[in-house]
Scaffold this motif. Structure first.
Motif, PDB file in Angstrom:
ATOM      1  N   ARG A 136       0.845  -1.207   0.000  1.00  0.00           N
ATOM      2  CA  ARG A 136       0.000   0.000   0.000  1.00  0.00           C
ATOM      3  C   ARG A 136       0.874   1.248   0.000  1.00  0.00           C
ATOM      4  NH1 ARG A 136      -1.381   3.452   3.719  1.00  0.00           N
ATOM      5  NH2 ARG A 136      -0.493   2.251   5.417  1.00  0.00           N
ATOM      6  N   GLN A 144       1.554   3.580  -3.261  1.00  0.00           N
ATOM      7  CA  GLN A 144       1.022   4.950  -3.162  1.00  0.00           C
ATOM      8  C   GLN A 144       2.145   5.952  -3.436  1.00  0.00           C
ATOM      9  OE1 GLN A 144      -1.444   6.150   0.246  1.00  0.00           O
ATOM     10  NE2 GLN A 144      -0.236   8.001   0.464  1.00  0.00           N
ATOM     11  N   LYS A 159      -4.405   5.044  -3.614  1.00  0.00           N
ATOM     12  CA  LYS A 159      -4.266   6.493  -3.446  1.00  0.00           C
ATOM     13  C   LYS A 159      -2.920   6.958  -4.015  1.00  0.00           C
ATOM     14  CE  LYS A 159      -6.992   7.259   0.746  1.00  0.00           C
ATOM     15  NZ  LYS A 159      -7.621   5.950   0.984  1.00  0.00           N
ATOM     16  N   SER A 197      -2.137  13.496  -1.792  1.00  0.00           N
ATOM     17  CA  SER A 197      -3.154  14.547  -1.889  1.00  0.00           C
ATOM     18  C   SER A 197      -2.635  15.783  -2.629  1.00  0.00           C
ATOM     19  CB  SER A 197      -3.574  14.949  -0.475  1.00  0.00           C
ATOM     20  OG  SER A 197      -2.435  15.186   0.343  1.00  0.00           O
ATOM     21  N   ASP A 217       8.672  19.175  -2.589  1.00  0.00           N
ATOM     22  CA  ASP A 217       9.866  18.322  -2.496  1.00  0.00           C
ATOM     23  C   ASP A 217      10.451  18.411  -1.090  1.00  0.00           C
ATOM     24  OD1 ASP A 217      10.711  17.023  -5.201  1.00  0.00           O
ATOM     25  OD2 ASP A 217       9.938  18.989  -5.716  1.00  0.00           O
ATOM     26  N   ASN A 226      10.143  13.454   4.929  1.00  0.00           N
ATOM     27  CA  ASN A 226       9.591  12.129   5.174  1.00  0.00           C
ATOM     28  C   ASN A 226      10.538  11.039   4.663  1.00  0.00           C
ATOM     29  OD1 ASN A 226       8.049   9.898   3.686  1.00  0.00           O
ATOM     30  ND2 ASN A 226       6.545  10.559   5.189  1.00  0.00           N
ATOM     31  N   MET A 277       0.406  16.874   3.417  1.00  0.00           N
ATOM     32  CA  MET A 277       1.116  15.727   2.817  1.00  0.00           C
ATOM     33  C   MET A 277       1.572  14.708   3.860  1.00  0.00           C
ATOM     34  SD  MET A 277       3.708  17.376   0.032  1.00  0.00           S
ATOM     35  CE  MET A 277       4.543  15.859  -0.402  1.00  0.00           C
ATOM     36  N   GLY A 304       0.052  13.519   6.213  1.00  0.00           N
ATOM     37  CA  GLY A 304      -1.022  12.615   6.640  1.00  0.00           C
ATOM     38  C   GLY A 304      -1.717  13.124   7.891  1.00  0.00           C
ATOM     39  N   SER A 312      -4.522   8.582  12.710  1.00  0.00           N
ATOM     40  CA  SER A 312      -3.786   7.834  11.680  1.00  0.00           C
ATOM     41  C   SER A 312      -3.895   6.338  11.959  1.00  0.00           C
ATOM     42  CB  SER A 312      -2.318   8.291  11.701  1.00  0.00           C
ATOM     43  OG  SER A 312      -1.493   7.329  11.093  1.00  0.00           O
ATOM     44  N   PRO A 313      -4.717   5.621  11.163  1.00  0.00           N
ATOM     45  CA  PRO A 313      -4.949   4.213  11.480  1.00  0.00           C
ATOM     46  C   PRO A 313      -3.703   3.345  11.386  1.00  0.00           C
ATOM     47  CG  PRO A 313      -6.137   4.876   9.471  1.00  0.00           C
ATOM     48  CD  PRO A 313      -5.496   6.099  10.021  1.00  0.00           C
ATOM     49  N   HIS A 314      -2.730   3.745  10.536  1.00  0.00           N
ATOM     50  CA  HIS A 314      -1.605   2.826  10.284  1.00  0.00           C
ATOM     51  C   HIS A 314      -0.342   3.124  11.071  1.00  0.00           C
ATOM     52  CE1 HIS A 314      -4.073   1.405   7.024  1.00  0.00           C
ATOM     53  NE2 HIS A 314      -4.072   2.582   6.442  1.00  0.00           N
ATOM     54  N   LYS A 329       7.573   2.989   9.220  1.00  0.00           N
ATOM     55  CA  LYS A 329       7.683   4.421   9.486  1.00  0.00           C
ATOM     56  C   LYS A 329       8.573   4.576  10.722  1.00  0.00           C
ATOM     57  CE  LYS A 329       3.669   6.903   9.087  1.00  0.00           C
ATOM     58  NZ  LYS A 329       2.191   7.145   9.086  1.00  0.00           N
ATOM     59  N   ASN A 335       3.382  11.070  11.920  1.00  0.00           N
ATOM     60  CA  ASN A 335       3.070  12.134  10.956  1.00  0.00           C
ATOM     61  C   ASN A 335       3.266  13.529  11.576  1.00  0.00           C
ATOM     62  OD1 ASN A 335       2.280   9.913   9.497  1.00  0.00           O
ATOM     63  ND2 ASN A 335       0.087  10.365   9.516  1.00  0.00           N
ATOM     64  N   ILE A 362      -8.440  13.354  -0.555  1.00  0.00           N
ATOM     65  CA  ILE A 362      -7.993  11.954  -0.699  1.00  0.00           C
ATOM     66  C   ILE A 362      -9.157  11.030  -1.064  1.00  0.00           C
ATOM     67  CG2 ILE A 362      -5.975  12.251   0.815  1.00  0.00           C
ATOM     68  CD1 ILE A 362      -7.276  10.468   2.855  1.00  0.00           C
TER      69      ILE A 362
HETATM   70  N1  FAQ Z   1      -2.250  11.816   0.468  1.00  0.00           N
HETATM   71  O1  FAQ Z   1      -2.603   6.062   8.749  1.00  0.00           O
HETATM   72  P1  FAQ Z   1      -2.049   7.067   7.804  1.00  0.00           P
HETATM   73  C1  FAQ Z   1       6.658  13.395  -3.644  1.00  0.00           C
HETATM   74  C2  FAQ Z   1      -3.928   8.152   3.569  1.00  0.00           C
HETATM   75  S1  FAQ Z   1       6.333  11.908  -2.965  1.00  0.00           S
HETATM   76  C3  FAQ Z   1      -3.088  10.790   0.196  1.00  0.00           C
HETATM   77  O2  FAQ Z   1      -1.228   8.171   8.401  1.00  0.00           O
HETATM   78  P2  FAQ Z   1       0.284   5.958   6.510  1.00  0.00           P
HETATM   79  C4  FAQ Z   1       7.808  13.540  -4.596  1.00  0.00           C
HETATM   80  C5  FAQ Z   1      -3.192   6.858   3.857  1.00  0.00           C
HETATM   81  O3  FAQ Z   1      -2.742   6.248   2.653  1.00  0.00           O
HETATM   82  C6  FAQ Z   1       4.897  12.178  -1.941  1.00  0.00           C
HETATM   83  N2  FAQ Z   1      -3.434   9.875   1.121  1.00  0.00           N
HETATM   84  O4  FAQ Z   1      -1.257   6.327   6.633  1.00  0.00           O
HETATM   85  C7  FAQ Z   1       7.450  14.501  -5.629  1.00  0.00           C
HETATM   86  C8  FAQ Z   1      -4.260   6.076   4.548  1.00  0.00           C
HETATM   87  O5  FAQ Z   1      -5.203   5.612   3.576  1.00  0.00           O
HETATM   88  P3  FAQ Z   1      -5.833   4.102   3.577  1.00  0.00           P
HETATM   89  C9  FAQ Z   1       4.389  10.897  -1.488  1.00  0.00           C
HETATM   90  C10 FAQ Z   1      -2.876  10.019   2.336  1.00  0.00           C
HETATM   91  O6  FAQ Z   1       0.484   5.275   5.231  1.00  0.00           O
HETATM   92  C11 FAQ Z   1       7.603  15.857  -5.428  1.00  0.00           C
HETATM   93  C12 FAQ Z   1      -4.987   7.140   5.348  1.00  0.00           C
HETATM   94  O7  FAQ Z   1      -4.742   8.368   4.696  1.00  0.00           O
HETATM   95  N3  FAQ Z   1       5.207  10.404  -0.411  1.00  0.00           N
HETATM   96  O8  FAQ Z   1       5.961  14.263  -3.320  1.00  0.00           O
HETATM   97  C13 FAQ Z   1      -1.994  11.044   2.667  1.00  0.00           C
HETATM   98  O9  FAQ Z   1       0.769   5.295   7.736  1.00  0.00           O
HETATM   99  C14 FAQ Z   1       7.291  16.759  -6.446  1.00  0.00           C
HETATM  100  C15 FAQ Z   1      -4.542   7.183   6.784  1.00  0.00           C
HETATM  101  O10 FAQ Z   1      -3.224   7.738   6.949  1.00  0.00           O
HETATM  102  C16 FAQ Z   1       4.975   9.195   0.117  1.00  0.00           C
HETATM  103  O11 FAQ Z   1       4.097   8.478  -0.313  1.00  0.00           O
HETATM  104  C17 FAQ Z   1      -1.682  11.976   1.664  1.00  0.00           C
HETATM  105  N4  FAQ Z   1      -0.854  13.025   1.878  1.00  0.00           N
HETATM  106  O12 FAQ Z   1       1.028   7.395   6.462  1.00  0.00           O
HETATM  107  C18 FAQ Z   1       6.997  14.038  -6.866  1.00  0.00           C
HETATM  108  C19 FAQ Z   1       5.908   8.787   1.237  1.00  0.00           C
HETATM  109  N5  FAQ Z   1      -1.628  10.903   3.962  1.00  0.00           N
HETATM  110  O13 FAQ Z   1      -4.818   3.256   2.898  1.00  0.00           O
HETATM  111  C20 FAQ Z   1       6.681  14.951  -7.886  1.00  0.00           C
HETATM  112  C21 FAQ Z   1       5.634   7.403   1.738  1.00  0.00           C
HETATM  113  C22 FAQ Z   1      -2.275   9.823   4.441  1.00  0.00           C
HETATM  114  O14 FAQ Z   1      -6.042   3.730   5.020  1.00  0.00           O
HETATM  115  C23 FAQ Z   1       6.846  16.326  -7.654  1.00  0.00           C
HETATM  116  N6  FAQ Z   1       4.403   7.333   2.469  1.00  0.00           N
HETATM  117  N7  FAQ Z   1      -3.026   9.293   3.455  1.00  0.00           N
HETATM  118  O15 FAQ Z   1      -7.082   4.221   2.771  1.00  0.00           O
HETATM  119  C24 FAQ Z   1       4.311   7.592   3.788  1.00  0.00           C
HETATM  120  O16 FAQ Z   1       5.271   7.973   4.445  1.00  0.00           O
HETATM  121  C25 FAQ Z   1       2.975   7.357   4.447  1.00  0.00           C
HETATM  122  O17 FAQ Z   1       2.200   6.549   3.596  1.00  0.00           O
HETATM  123  C26 FAQ Z   1       2.197   8.671   4.780  1.00  0.00           C
HETATM  124  C27 FAQ Z   1       0.835   8.273   5.364  1.00  0.00           C
HETATM  125  C28 FAQ Z   1       2.978   9.466   5.821  1.00  0.00           C
HETATM  126  C29 FAQ Z   1       1.984   9.537   3.536  1.00  0.00           C
END
Ligand code: FAQ
Length: 330
Positions: free
Chosen positions: A52, A56, A122, A125, A145, A151, A213, A215, A221-223, A233, A237, A287
């Protein structure tokens, strides 16, 4: 000992006593900072959580190419155009590393892409907001960025080997991306009054979505609790969001731009900036598919995939021909 949590929708974390022997061994390896590799035993929910999150993340990189791609033909100089082109290509490359890391967990690239296109998966956002002026390209680099790196630097140390290794390379490129965004903002902020106003307007529009961004807050935060136990992680967040605010305020001051938050002030006691309430209703709208650009972003991705089908087919046919040729030559 691991926290016992009340079942409130936030996923419950198992205590050590509740774990099976395999789960205990697994947790011991994670606690000892031994990387988990694709062929190692892992709890099924660890695998699902990684799929997931990594997918994502991969989707975010490639959907994230769209708001910036929008400005490649309108960049104000050849130099800016070349830099932006390279940045957008980098984001495509990040998507590739991340899809590859996700594939090690047993899903094919086609399945992952299908989840994006059907709206099941997803992506961040932030990419559902429009890039209206050239200053938005500066704000995206600086803030988006910047938030991504805050993160991702911690994800370099996450427990899953293929994800953590992909992050090392991605972070190097992202820090260059942030510098280029800040450089655009600096040029505009030091330019004519109209340019400075454009930079301020972009900052006003991108500030709050950038904070989202990270979260939802930890208590929503469920996860987070489970992902932190597994070191998917490393931080919650809220902590990363706070670090981002603390890092960005002096950067905005240096630009002589104002962050659009009347409640933003230094808190001597906490040693951090306090900031105003985030509009979580807006975040959940976005989202759940109702942000300003959700529909057009997905349409653009699906169209790009369809229009690129012949390229993928040609590449496969060429690879097959080459292998056949090698076989007959051998
Ligand atoms: N947007 O329990 P949590 C970039 C969802 S890369 C959408 O806190 P988690 C580079 C979450 O999926 C940016 N959905 O979840 C670039 C969960 O949904 P679900 C991306 C969000 O996973 C720059 C629900 O909310 N980076 O920008 C968001 O433990 C310029 C509950 O949330 C990453 O993906 C959100 N912002 O923590 C490219 C980093 N936040 O599945 C082009 C890796 C939360 O229950 C141009 N990801 N949700 O339905 C992570 O670190 C984590 O997944 C978080 C969320 C911190 C984003």
């Amino acid at each position: 000992m691991y926290a016992q949590m009340v079942d409130t929708g936030v996923k419950r974390v198992k205590s050590r006593e509740e774990m099976s022997p395999e789960e205990r061994d697994f947790q011991d390896r994670v606690d000892a900072d031994i990387k988990i590799e694709a062929k190692d035993w892992m709890p099924e929910s660890y695998r699902r959580t990684l799929i997931r999150q990594i997918s994502q993340h991969a989707h975010s990189e490639i959907v994230g190419m769209l708001p910036e791609g929008n400005w490649i033909t309108r960049a104000p100089s050849l130099k800016r155009k070349a830099i932006l082109l390279a940045k957008v290509q980098d984001e495509g490359g990040h998507g590739l590393y991340l899809y590859s890391a996700a594939e090690t967990l047993g899903l094919s690239r086609e399945q992952l892409i299908e989840q994006l296109h059907s709206g099941k998966a997803k992506y961040s956002s932030i990419f559902n907001y429009p890039s209206l002026t050239w200053a938005d390209i500066g704000a995206i680099g600086w803030l988006v960025d910047g938030a991504a790196i805050m993160n991702q630097v911690t994800l370099q140390r996450c427990s899953y080997g293929p994800y953590s290794r992909a992050m090392i390379r991605i972070c190097k490129e992202e820090s260059f991306h942030q510098r280029q965004g800040y450089d655009i903002m600096m040029t505009l902020a030091r330019g004519a009054a109209e340019q400075k106003a454009m930079a301020q307007d972009a900052l006003n529009r991108w500030w709050w979505p950038s904070l989202m961004m990270f979260g939802p807050s930890d208590d929503q935060s469920p996860h987070s609790a489970q992902s932190m136990q597994w070191k998917i992680k490393l931080y919650g967040n809220d902590e990363l969001r706070q670090r981002f605010v603390d890092q960005t305020v002096p950067q905005a001051e240096y630009l002589d731009l104002t962050l659009p938050d009347p409640d933003l002030k230094w808190n001597e006691e906490r040693g951090h900036y306090d900031f105003g309430a985030i509009d979580w209703q807006e975040f959940f709208h976005v989202i759940n598919g109702d942000g300003p650009c959700n529909r057009s972003r997905l349409r653009a991705r699906v169209a790009a995939h369809e229009e690129g089908r012949w390229v993928r087919e040609a590449a496969v046919a060429y690879a097959q021909k080459k292998t056949a040729h090698k076989r007959t030559a051998a």
